[in-house]
Design an enzyme around this catalytic site. Structure first.
Site, PDB file in Angstrom:
ATOM      1  N   SER A  92       0.895  -1.254  -0.084  1.00 44.85           N
ATOM      2  CA  SER A  92       0.117   0.109  -0.024  1.00 44.85           C
ATOM      3  C   SER A  92       0.962   1.165  -0.064  1.00 44.85           C
ATOM      4  O   SER A  92       1.567   1.584  -1.020  1.00 44.85           O
ATOM      5  CB  SER A  92      -0.783  -0.136   1.248  1.00 44.85           C
ATOM      6  OG  SER A  92      -2.070   1.001   0.918  1.00 44.85           O
TER       7      SER A  92
ATOM      8  N   HIS B  28      -8.432   1.386  -0.629  1.00 46.21           N
ATOM      9  CA  HIS B  28      -8.303   0.493  -1.862  1.00 46.21           C
ATOM     10  C   HIS B  28      -9.543   0.051  -2.244  1.00 46.21           C
ATOM     11  O   HIS B  28      -9.657  -1.146  -2.708  1.00 46.21           O
ATOM     12  CB  HIS B  28      -7.107  -0.703  -1.478  1.00 46.21           C
ATOM     13  CG  HIS B  28      -6.146  -0.048  -1.078  1.00 46.21           C
ATOM     14  ND1 HIS B  28      -5.079   0.543  -2.068  1.00 46.21           N
ATOM     15  CD2 HIS B  28      -5.249  -0.112  -0.056  1.00 46.21           C
ATOM     16  CE1 HIS B  28      -3.954   0.825  -1.536  1.00 46.21           C
ATOM     17  NE2 HIS B  28      -4.007   0.539  -0.280  1.00 46.21           N
TER      18      HIS B  28
END
Length: 310
Positions: free
Chosen positions: A90, A194
């Site tokens: 991430s 996300h």
């Protein structure tokens, strides 16, 4: 072959940078990056409460700063050319981009600041969050999440999938966990990262990278999008932008590490999460979570033993 990885949001803990401030130049480096971010990174890394550093706009720059300063300390004492591959989970992908030379450290800090702000703003638009599903068949878990309207936002491998969605959807998951799953644990994050809930942040991040100097990666760079190697810096930056609203496929990243022949993995500060996943998904691979400077010598020895010049 040795892999260097950078953790994502949630890895931070109160005071985790205290031991690093004892290294020469670290305080000055954090002050320099504090000017870029508009945040007092020394304060947030040493004195701030858990609640303060959970704030997305704080946590993301703090994590990238921690990853970069620990990478500097590690690689100044060894041959960086021995790194077989680099990846980040991430927001850790921005750390990876700077370590490999795709972005400068300063630009990475500027971009992650805007990323954190934009994702915090997107999260504030609705009551959303994330929960980790532990255990169960991966395909069955994903199917169950979709049936509840949730997104499998982080498919981390090693029996861990992170679900993201509205508070109501996550509550339903807590009451009706997937068959075979051992547990569902709510995560201390401020939004459904996300997922489509982060779509407003994509444009802001695209604006943030416009005009930024982009280099070609000095090491093999593995992408969260699909676990593939990305040979061009511009493509990796483009993937960074879209990734805020699409799932992290860390399971595929680890499959790539295995396919490349990884024998050791070092996780940059604040390490622990990714090494834990690697221990379960990559049996036989040596792992080291770089939490404090006391572990630098051991990490350098691991690089010397497992690193391969390309």
């Amino acid at each position: 072959m040795l892999v260097l990885v950078a953790p994502g949001q949630g890895a931070q803990t109160p005071g985790f940078l205290n031991p690093w401030l004892e290294l020469p130049g670290v305080a000055d480096l954090l002050k320099e990056w504090s000017q870029v971010t508009g945040l007092d990174l020394v304060h947030y890394g040493t004195e701030a409460s858990a609640e303060e550093i959970t704030d997305t706009a704080v946590a993301q720059p703090l994590l990238v700063a921690a990853g970069l300063l620990s990478a500097r300390a590690l690689l100044e004492g060894t041959d960086a050319g021995l790194l077989g591959a680099v990846a980040g989970h991430s927001v850790g992908e921005l750390t990876a981009a700077a370590v490999t030379g795709v972005l400068s450290e300063r630009d990475a800090m500027a971009v992650v600041t805007r990323r954190g702000q934009a994702m915090a703003q997107a999260a504030a638009e609705a009551d959303t969050g994330m929960s980790a599903v532990l255990g169960g068949d991966a395909d069955a878990v994903v199917t169950h999440l979709h049936s509840l309207g949730l997104t499998p936002a982080n498919i981390n491998g090693a029996g861990q999938i992170v679900a993201a969605g509205t508070a109501e959807q996550l509550a339903a998951l807590g009451e009706n966990k997937p068959e075979g799953a051992r547990a569902v644990r709510a995560l201390k994050v401020a939004g459904a990262f996300h997922t489509a809930h982060m779509a407003p942040a994509v444009g802001a991040l695209r604006d943030a990278v416009e005009g930024v100097a982009v280099g070609e990666p000095r090491h093999r760079l593995v992408s969260n999008k699909d676990g593939e190697l990305v040979p061009r810096g511009a493509e990796f930056v483009d993937r960074l932008v879209g990734q805020v609203a699409s799932p992290v496929r860390w399971d595929l990243c680890m499959e790539t590490f295995g396919r490349l022949g990884a024998t050791a993995l070092i996780e940059l500060c604040p390490g622990g999460t990714l090494t834990g996943l690697a221990k379960r998904a990559l049996p036989g691979v040596r792992t080291l979570a770089l939490k404090t400077p006391d572990q630098l010598d051991a990490a350098r020895e691991l690089i010397a033993e497992h690193g391969t010049a390309r």
